[in-house]
Design a protein around this motif. Structure first.
Motif, mmCIF file in Angstrom:
data_model
loop_
_atom_site.group_PDB
_atom_site.id
_atom_site.type_symbol
_atom_site.label_atom_id
_atom_site.label_comp_id
_atom_site.label_asym_id
_atom_site.label_seq_id
_atom_site.Cartn_x
_atom_site.Cartn_y
_atom_site.Cartn_z
ATOM 1 N N ASP A 133 35.871 69.806 -59.866
ATOM 2 C CA ASP A 133 36.220 69.257 -61.438
ATOM 3 C C ASP A 133 35.462 69.853 -62.673
ATOM 4 N N THR A 134 33.889 69.846 -62.107
ATOM 5 C CA THR A 134 33.121 70.275 -63.164
ATOM 6 C C THR A 134 32.197 71.353 -62.677
ATOM 7 N N ARG B 31 29.091 71.320 -67.978
ATOM 8 C CA ARG B 31 27.971 70.518 -68.298
ATOM 9 C C ARG B 31 26.566 71.563 -68.304
ATOM 10 N N PHE B 32 25.691 71.022 -68.918
ATOM 11 C CA PHE B 32 24.283 71.856 -68.832
ATOM 12 C C PHE B 32 23.053 70.676 -68.538
ATOM 13 N N VAL B 33 22.302 71.170 -67.739
ATOM 14 C CA VAL B 33 21.173 70.195 -67.322
ATOM 15 C C VAL B 33 19.832 71.177 -67.479
ATOM 16 N N GLY C 67 24.175 69.861 -59.233
ATOM 17 C CA GLY C 67 25.435 69.116 -59.112
ATOM 18 C C GLY C 67 24.989 67.735 -58.554
ATOM 19 N N ALA C 68 24.118 67.718 -57.687
ATOM 20 C CA ALA C 68 23.537 66.187 -57.369
ATOM 21 C C ALA C 68 23.220 65.282 -58.649
ATOM 22 N N PHE D 212 26.806 61.011 -67.081
ATOM 23 C CA PHE D 212 26.507 62.424 -67.372
ATOM 24 C C PHE D 212 27.798 63.311 -67.418
ATOM 25 N N LEU D 213 28.754 62.785 -66.703
ATOM 26 C CA LEU D 213 30.001 63.522 -66.754
ATOM 27 C C LEU D 213 31.063 62.946 -67.526
#
Length: 143
Positions: free
Chosen positions: A64-65, A99-101, A132-133, A141-142
């Motif tokens: 999904d992401t 998304r970015f972390v 991912g975790a 976050f998502l």
């Protein structure tokens, strides 16, 4: 929901698909494909092939992401031009969000919130798994 943590290194992206079990525990999905390499970043055919490989990966594993560990844009630890092309290609995968972390958030998450790494997690997938975790466990976050 399945997310794919990504770490871009050199000319490849390292992929760790992560999901939640019925009990809400993190689960690393054991996949055959854990890396995709961009052979020649100046070749249109290779760029299209890389994107097609990402598309196929996301469809096959119901991703999904994509969650990408960010890299510095300038300075001594800056990512290279090829890595930013790879990042862009990930963002172009159809029917998937990106998304970015930050590395700082991942390090804090690993120390404070992660109980343990999955058994037999290859060292080269550690940061991809963390991405991912992090995405699956951090509320909001998502969204």
């Amino acid at each position: 929901m399945r997310v794919c943590g990504c770490e871009i290194s050199g000319k490849e992206v390292r992929l760790a698909a992560v999901g939640l079990t019925d009990q809400g525990d993190l689960e690393l999905l054991r996949l055959k494909t854990t890396r995709i390499e961009l052979v020649d970043d100046t070749s249109e055919a290779d760029l299209r092939s890389f994107l097609a490989d990402l598309q196929a990966f996301s469809r096959e594993h119901e991703i999904d992401t994509f969650v990408i560990k960010t890299r510095a844009k300038k300075g001594r630890m800056a990512g290279g031009a090829v890595s930013f092309k790879i990042e862009t290609l990930i963002q172009l995968v159809e029917d998937c969000q990106t998304r970015f972390v930050s590395p700082v958030a991942l390090a804090h998450f690993a120390k404070k919130d992660l109980d343990a790494y999955p058994e037999k997690l290859p060292v080269y997938l550690k940061n991809a798994f963390l991405s991912g975790a992090y995405a699956l466990t951090k509320k909001g976050f998502l969204t």
